[in-house]
Design a protein around this motif. Sequence first.
Motif, PDB file in Angstrom:
ATOM      1  N   ILE A  35      66.922  16.256 -32.858  1.00 36.86           N
ATOM      2  CA  ILE A  35      67.651  14.839 -31.000  1.00 36.86           C
ATOM      3  C   ILE A  35      68.689  14.386 -30.862  1.00 36.86           C
ATOM      4  O   ILE A  35      68.978  14.035 -29.987  1.00 36.86           O
ATOM      5  N   GLY A  36      69.298  14.606 -32.202  1.00 43.25           N
ATOM      6  CA  GLY A  36      70.862  13.556 -32.362  1.00 43.25           C
ATOM      7  C   GLY A  36      71.402  14.469 -33.241  1.00 43.25           C
ATOM      8  O   GLY A  36      72.102  16.015 -32.854  1.00 43.25           O
ATOM      9  N   ASP A  37      72.561  14.149 -34.286  1.00 41.39           N
ATOM     10  CA  ASP A  37      74.299  14.793 -34.462  1.00 41.39           C
ATOM     11  C   ASP A  37      73.590  15.107 -35.921  1.00 41.39           C
ATOM     12  O   ASP A  37      74.473  15.533 -36.720  1.00 41.39           O
ATOM     13  N   SER A  42      72.780  11.134 -43.751  1.00 37.03           N
ATOM     14  CA  SER A  42      74.083  10.341 -43.954  1.00 37.03           C
ATOM     15  C   SER A  42      74.916   9.734 -44.536  1.00 37.03           C
ATOM     16  O   SER A  42      75.670   8.757 -44.595  1.00 37.03           O
ATOM     17  N   ASN A  43      74.999   8.899 -42.879  1.00 39.07           N
ATOM     18  CA  ASN A  43      75.688   8.222 -42.664  1.00 39.07           C
ATOM     19  C   ASN A  43      74.985   7.047 -43.026  1.00 39.07           C
ATOM     20  O   ASN A  43      75.742   5.684 -43.838  1.00 39.07           O
ATOM     21  N   MET A  44      73.664   6.234 -43.094  1.00 45.83           N
ATOM     22  CA  MET A  44      72.892   5.410 -43.502  1.00 45.83           C
ATOM     23  C   MET A  44      72.710   4.965 -44.813  1.00 45.83           C
ATOM     24  O   MET A  44      73.407   4.460 -45.497  1.00 45.83           O
ATOM     25  N   ALA A  45      72.725   6.393 -45.398  1.00 46.22           N
ATOM     26  CA  ALA A  45      72.731   6.072 -47.787  1.00 46.22           C
ATOM     27  C   ALA A  45      74.152   6.219 -47.465  1.00 46.22           C
ATOM     28  O   ALA A  45      74.779   5.179 -48.385  1.00 46.22           O
ATOM     29  N   GLY A  79      79.087   6.348 -39.222  1.00 47.42           N
ATOM     30  CA  GLY A  79      79.527   6.115 -38.033  1.00 47.42           C
ATOM     31  C   GLY A  79      78.152   6.497 -37.073  1.00 47.42           C
ATOM     32  O   GLY A  79      77.055   6.387 -37.057  1.00 47.42           O
ATOM     33  N   GLY A  80      79.056   7.306 -35.743  1.00 50.15           N
ATOM     34  CA  GLY A  80      77.910   7.379 -34.713  1.00 50.15           C
ATOM     35  C   GLY A  80      77.311   6.079 -34.578  1.00 50.15           C
ATOM     36  O   GLY A  80      78.535   4.697 -34.789  1.00 50.15           O
ATOM     37  N   ALA A  81      75.542   5.470 -33.781  1.00 52.45           N
ATOM     38  CA  ALA A  81      75.924   4.273 -33.305  1.00 52.45           C
ATOM     39  C   ALA A  81      75.097   3.385 -34.576  1.00 52.45           C
ATOM     40  O   ALA A  81      75.095   2.148 -33.880  1.00 52.45           O
ATOM     41  N   SER A  82      74.532   3.773 -35.224  1.00 48.78           N
ATOM     42  CA  SER A  82      74.326   3.449 -36.546  1.00 48.78           C
ATOM     43  C   SER A  82      75.038   1.944 -36.942  1.00 48.78           C
ATOM     44  O   SER A  82      74.115   1.777 -37.706  1.00 48.78           O
ATOM     45  N   GLY A  83      76.150   2.792 -37.231  1.00 48.01           N
ATOM     46  CA  GLY A  83      76.962   1.096 -38.013  1.00 48.01           C
ATOM     47  C   GLY A  83      77.039   0.086 -37.065  1.00 48.01           C
ATOM     48  O   GLY A  83      76.736  -0.722 -37.471  1.00 48.01           O
ATOM     49  N   ARG A 177      66.130   7.760 -23.276  1.00 44.53           N
ATOM     50  CA  ARG A 177      66.566   7.376 -22.649  1.00 44.53           C
ATOM     51  C   ARG A 177      67.976   6.776 -23.119  1.00 44.53           C
ATOM     52  O   ARG A 177      68.934   6.430 -22.221  1.00 44.53           O
ATOM     53  N   LYS A 178      68.115   6.784 -24.083  1.00 44.59           N
ATOM     54  CA  LYS A 178      68.832   6.213 -24.495  1.00 44.59           C
ATOM     55  C   LYS A 178      69.635   6.751 -25.971  1.00 44.59           C
ATOM     56  O   LYS A 178      69.113   8.011 -26.397  1.00 44.59           O
ATOM     57  N   GLY A 179      71.351   6.862 -25.998  1.00 43.62           N
ATOM     58  CA  GLY A 179      71.817   7.890 -27.034  1.00 43.62           C
ATOM     59  C   GLY A 179      72.368   8.861 -27.051  1.00 43.62           C
ATOM     60  O   GLY A 179      71.087   9.924 -25.630  1.00 43.62           O
ATOM     61  N   ARG A 180      72.507   9.805 -27.870  1.00 44.80           N
ATOM     62  CA  ARG A 180      72.298  11.488 -28.407  1.00 44.80           C
ATOM     63  C   ARG A 180      71.150  12.165 -27.110  1.00 44.80           C
ATOM     64  O   ARG A 180      71.359  13.309 -26.608  1.00 44.80           O
TER      65      ARG A 180
END
Length: 212
Positions: A35-37, A42-45, A79-83, A177-180
């Motif tokens: 449902i995303g990118d 990997s971003n969180m790691a 990257g992305g919204a997580s950061g 309803r939010k994000g990618r």
Amino acid sequence: MSTTLTLDGFVRWLESFRARIDEQTAYLTELDSAIGDADHGSNMARGMAAVMTKVGESPAATADELFKTVGMTLVTSVGGASGPLYGTFFLRVGMAAGPVTECDAAALAAALRAGLEGVVARGKAEAGDKTMFDALSPALDAMDAAVASGASLAESTAAARDAAATGRDATEPLVARKGRASYLGERSAGHLDPGATSTALLFDALAEVTAA
């Protein structure tokens, strides 16, 4: 069993969260690929590896100093919204905790609540949007209720952990309803939200540390 979470305990919480992220990187990426990118794991790691390196290089003297380092590192390395979302969460936690070296259950709950408010201000998420809010908000509601009833630090964080897991699981049938994920419309239903899943890991780590 300790009645407070010390500065060393906060660091152990971060270490435990990083370990969980490392263990679940592929799973988080799998969830995000639906449902995303396909980069949440990997971003969180990468972000938590950078956090623990920075924390190790420059040991903090107080909670606000520690979480400012954590938040800024996540903002700049993920990257992305997580950061921005996780970074804002930890920055607000630190600001609310203040220049202290330990927090009891009530102070910790208040600091975490400030983190949630930061996430809401940054991402404008609400319940049912299929985001990390859906695990984070129930976790803090449960923790606040436990603290109000006189529960111990360990009991309060265990309640938060359980509610976060329930909130995570409740994202599966939701339409994002939010994000990618929101671009997929009805096709986003039937998948756990990656952000809610990593948030549940955050509270699982916290409960483990406070139970020790």
